[in-house]
Each structure stands twice: as C-alpha cells, then as structure tokens.
Design a protein around this motif. Structure first.
Motif, PDB file in Angstrom:
ATOM      1  N   LEU A  10       0.843  -1.260   0.051  1.00 14.24           N
ATOM      2  CA  LEU A  10       0.159  -0.112  -0.112  1.00 14.24           C
ATOM      3  C   LEU A  10       0.737   1.509  -0.043  1.00 14.24           C
ATOM      4  CD1 LEU A  10      -2.993  -0.826   2.633  1.00 14.24           C
ATOM      5  CD2 LEU A  10      -3.315  -0.614   0.177  1.00 14.24           C
ATOM      6  N   CYS A  15      -0.222   4.964  -0.673  1.00 13.20           N
ATOM      7  CA  CYS A  15      -1.129   5.366   0.475  1.00 13.20           C
ATOM      8  C   CYS A  15      -0.357   5.579   1.634  1.00 13.20           C
ATOM      9  CB  CYS A  15      -1.853   3.966   0.643  1.00 13.20           C
ATOM     10  SG  CYS A  15      -2.713   3.409  -0.743  1.00 13.20           S
ATOM     11  N   LYS A  34      -9.192   6.899  -2.800  1.00 14.72           N
ATOM     12  CA  LYS A  34      -9.750   5.687  -2.279  1.00 14.72           C
ATOM     13  C   LYS A  34      -9.246   5.277  -0.880  1.00 14.72           C
ATOM     14  CE  LYS A  34     -10.879   3.648  -6.720  1.00 14.72           C
ATOM     15  NZ  LYS A  34     -10.948   2.674  -7.714  1.00 14.72           N
ATOM     16  N   LYS A  35     -10.126   4.594  -0.269  1.00 12.31           N
ATOM     17  CA  LYS A  35      -9.639   4.245   1.340  1.00 12.31           C
ATOM     18  C   LYS A  35      -9.719   2.703   1.324  1.00 12.31           C
ATOM     19  CE  LYS A  35     -11.837   8.173   3.329  1.00 12.31           C
ATOM     20  NZ  LYS A  35     -12.898   8.577   4.287  1.00 12.31           N
ATOM     21  N   GLN A  36      -8.832   2.289   2.107  1.00 10.62           N
ATOM     22  CA  GLN A  36      -8.518   0.684   2.162  1.00 10.62           C
ATOM     23  C   GLN A  36      -8.399   0.361   3.492  1.00 10.62           C
ATOM     24  OE1 GLN A  36      -8.643  -1.862  -0.061  1.00 10.62           O
ATOM     25  NE2 GLN A  36      -8.599  -3.043   1.641  1.00 10.62           N
TER      26      GLN A  36
END
Length: 47
Positions: A10, A15, A34-36
C-alpha cells in the motif's frame, strides 16, 4: 498474505495511514481518494 507485506505494498502504491482504529487501520491514496481498511490480523485473506 501477511499484514506487513500488504501495508508495504500500500505504501509503495502511495497510500498513507489516515487513522488507526480498534479493529482496522484505514489507509487512503491521496491521488485517487480511495480508502482501504486493513484488519489487525497477522494473516489477511487474498481477495
């Protein structure tokens, strides 16, 4: 996949840690928004 490997990938993809949570850490990609969520398990299922 190990959690550390997933987080390493990531970060390699750009990220950053948005916030830590009780059961998950939330990473976000600033370029895409975008979120993870990343669970706190040592092993993460491959999706």
């Amino acid at each position: 996949m190990k959690r550390k490997e997933f987080i390493r990938q990531l970060k390699k993809d750009g990220c950053i840690l948005l916030r830590p949570g009780a059961r998950h850490d939330i990473y976000v990609n600033p370029a895409t928004g975008k979120k993870q969520p990343v669970p706190r398990h040592t092993e993460i299922d491959n999706l």
